[in-house]
Design a protein around this motif. Sequence first.
Motif, short mmCIF file in Angstrom:
data_model
loop_
_atom_site.label_atom_id
_atom_site.label_comp_id
_atom_site.label_asym_id
_atom_site.label_seq_id
_atom_site.Cartn_x
_atom_site.Cartn_y
_atom_site.Cartn_z
N PHE A 142 0.80 -1.23 0.00
CA PHE A 142 -0.12 -0.15 -0.17
C PHE A 142 0.65 1.43 -0.06
CE2 PHE A 142 -3.22 -3.03 0.97
CZ PHE A 142 -4.50 -2.26 0.90
N LEU A 143 0.28 2.36 -0.82
CA LEU A 143 1.15 3.45 -0.82
C LEU A 143 0.91 4.14 0.70
CD1 LEU A 143 0.06 4.92 -4.25
CD2 LEU A 143 2.10 3.58 -3.48
N SER A 144 -0.06 4.02 1.31
CA SER A 144 -0.11 4.55 2.72
C SER A 144 -0.25 3.47 3.73
CB SER A 144 -1.53 5.42 2.79
OG SER A 144 -1.69 5.83 3.97
N ARG A 145 0.65 3.45 4.68
CA ARG A 145 0.57 2.36 5.67
C ARG A 145 -0.67 2.45 6.74
NH1 ARG A 145 2.71 -2.77 6.45
NH2 ARG A 145 3.01 -3.15 8.71
N ALA A 146 -1.21 3.57 6.81
CA ALA A 146 -2.49 3.89 7.46
C ALA A 146 -3.53 3.41 6.80
CB ALA A 146 -2.60 5.26 7.86
N ASP A 147 -3.71 3.42 5.66
CA ASP A 147 -4.68 2.88 4.68
C ASP A 147 -4.67 1.51 4.69
OD1 ASP A 147 -6.72 2.89 3.01
OD2 ASP A 147 -5.51 2.86 1.23
N GLU A 148 -3.95 0.82 4.67
CA GLU A 148 -3.54 -0.85 5.03
C GLU A 148 -3.94 -1.10 6.19
OE1 GLU A 148 -0.52 -4.35 4.28
OE2 GLU A 148 0.31 -2.32 4.45
N GLN A 149 -3.53 -0.53 7.32
CA GLN A 149 -3.82 -0.76 8.63
C GLN A 149 -5.46 -0.85 8.60
OE1 GLN A 149 -1.42 1.44 11.21
NE2 GLN A 149 0.39 -0.01 11.12
N ARG A 150 -6.01 0.30 8.48
CA ARG A 150 -7.60 0.50 8.21
C ARG A 150 -8.11 -0.70 7.74
NH1 ARG A 150 -10.99 2.70 5.18
NH2 ARG A 150 -9.41 3.47 3.64
N LEU A 151 -7.87 -1.02 6.51
CA LEU A 151 -8.46 -1.82 6.00
C LEU A 151 -8.32 -3.36 6.24
CD1 LEU A 151 -7.70 -0.56 2.38
CD2 LEU A 151 -9.92 -0.78 3.26
N ARG A 152 -7.34 -3.65 7.14
CA ARG A 152 -7.10 -4.92 7.59
C ARG A 152 -7.53 -5.15 9.01
NH1 ARG A 152 -4.09 -8.27 4.84
NH2 ARG A 152 -4.11 -9.59 6.77
N ARG A 153 -8.28 -4.10 9.77
CA ARG A 153 -8.75 -4.36 11.11
C ARG A 153 -10.13 -4.97 10.99
NH1 ARG A 153 -7.23 1.56 11.48
NH2 ARG A 153 -5.33 1.76 12.95
N GLY A 154 -10.78 -4.92 9.75
CA GLY A 154 -11.96 -5.32 9.71
C GLY A 154 -12.20 -6.91 10.25
N GLY A 155 -11.98 -8.03 9.40
CA GLY A 155 -12.33 -9.41 9.95
C GLY A 155 -13.59 -9.81 9.37
N SER A 156 -14.47 -9.05 8.92
CA SER A 156 -15.77 -9.41 8.22
C SER A 156 -15.47 -9.77 6.86
CB SER A 156 -16.72 -8.39 8.55
OG SER A 156 -16.74 -7.24 7.72
N LYS A 157 -16.60 -10.26 6.25
CA LYS A 157 -16.68 -10.71 4.70
C LYS A 157 -16.67 -9.23 3.85
CE LYS A 157 -18.85 -13.24 1.14
NZ LYS A 157 -20.06 -14.12 0.81
N ARG A 158 -17.13 -8.14 4.34
CA ARG A 158 -17.39 -6.98 3.74
C ARG A 158 -15.97 -6.27 3.74
NH1 ARG A 158 -21.49 -1.98 4.81
NH2 ARG A 158 -20.68 -0.69 2.99
N ALA A 159 -15.27 -6.58 4.81
CA ALA A 159 -14.13 -5.96 5.06
C ALA A 159 -13.08 -6.45 4.21
CB ALA A 159 -13.51 -5.64 6.42
N ASP A 160 -12.91 -7.82 4.15
CA ASP A 160 -12.11 -8.50 3.12
C ASP A 160 -12.24 -8.14 1.76
OD1 ASP A 160 -10.94 -9.89 5.24
OD2 ASP A 160 -12.29 -11.59 5.11
N GLU A 161 -13.69 -8.00 1.23
CA GLU A 161 -13.91 -7.56 -0.25
C GLU A 161 -13.26 -6.07 -0.22
OE1 GLU A 161 -17.99 -7.81 -0.50
OE2 GLU A 161 -18.05 -10.13 -0.62
N GLN A 162 -13.36 -5.44 0.68
CA GLN A 162 -13.09 -3.81 0.45
C GLN A 162 -11.27 -3.74 0.37
OE1 GLN A 162 -14.39 -1.50 3.69
NE2 GLN A 162 -16.57 -1.31 2.96
N TYR A 163 -10.62 -4.93 1.28
CA TYR A 163 -9.29 -4.80 1.13
C TYR A 163 -8.98 -5.41 -0.13
CZ TYR A 163 -4.73 -6.91 1.99
OH TYR A 163 -3.47 -7.14 1.90
N LEU A 164 -9.53 -6.40 -0.66
CA LEU A 164 -9.21 -7.11 -2.08
C LEU A 164 -9.40 -6.13 -3.10
CD1 LEU A 164 -10.57 -10.81 -1.87
CD2 LEU A 164 -8.01 -9.92 -1.59
N LYS A 165 -10.37 -5.25 -3.12
CA LYS A 165 -10.82 -4.42 -3.93
C LYS A 165 -9.55 -3.21 -4.11
CE LYS A 165 -14.31 -1.01 -5.62
NZ LYS A 165 -15.63 -0.41 -5.54
#
Length: 412
Positions: free
Chosen positions: A134-157
Amino acid sequence: MAAKRHLLSMLHPASRLEVVLHSRADGRSAVKSAAYTARTTYRDARLGRRFSAGRRTGLLSHEIIGWTEGAEALWNAAEAAETRRNARVIRELRPSLPRELPLQEQVRLVRGYCLWLRDRYGVAVQADLHAPRFLSRADEQRLRRGGSKRADEQYLKALFDPERTNQNFHTHLLMTTRRICSDTGAFGEKTRELDDRKTGPEELLALRREWEKRANAALKRVGAEARIDMRSYKAMAEAEDAPEGLVAQDHIGPRRSARSRKKLQKDGVDTTHAGQRRQQIRKNNDELWQNWELLRSLEREKARKEASAEIAAQREAERKQQAESERQRLASARTRDEADAAFARASQFESLRSEDPLHRAISAAFEAPHEFDGPQDEFSEEVDMETCEAPTKPHREPVLQVRVEKVRVRQR
């Protein structure tokens, strides 16, 4: 359209497959390397140490091919099979993955290639697919805090968004340097054909070609126009598929990449030495590609015109030859029937001159113009357009004239 053709003709960023040998002489451990790429914790029985890389992120897929037990057992067995202090325990392949491929297609591509490696060399392979940074470390950490299926879909997108990641999808393929019996799991002889000075380069070329074939087939399967090319710049230039003078980019590694990202986030520009060098190489390569594309376009247009002229000249020569042959056939006719038959087979004549007076008159009329010997009229002289007056139509007296008379009627 020209820009699109230029981008397609340039070398795809995923046209890369690096080969790395892990040797004990360099202080490497096969178990440690496997734990790092798998982003997990393994214990090395030979060294009596535990290696952990569980805090690292970015693992998208993990798979073992050619081995029935887990990865930790595989690499401890590989270490136990070697006795020399400088033994090579792992041969690692690091191919880049085209960003145009969805994640499922990337996993499918890697699995198929690993099966090919197992069948060709009889080895076991650990395949770990890593996500781009990720170009932004904070962006990556925010996306990986999820754990739900929707969060995983947002991370992959987000992984496939060029505004958020560097699009560097890649995989680590850890191969054993010894063949493994498929029935017993015992380690056998070394894969010397990959280390030999004579056969080694040929096998490396085969590895690259197989990956290129499979990756391009996957790109075609998903409808992507992009293609990778695993040849070197020198080989591409010799085949006239690329301009001469292209310079390959050096692999800067994780440390220099981290420094470049910090400079980019802080100043908006990568001012590190490695970053400046990469930008200059990219600029020079782009200029070479653009000039080469323009020159190729001009050469193709010139060749097209020359080919068209050559075809037209060839067809005209064939037409003249056929016409001459038909003339000779008509000239050799002795009777009117033979002449009619020759004319019926001919394709270069529209009429046949004969002794018929009507045909002679028609032919004479078309062969040469005739002068008119009759009196000259006003239309045969030159007319001055400034003084000339249009002729008026003569007024004709009507045949019947209408006359109106008044009649007085007497009333009774």
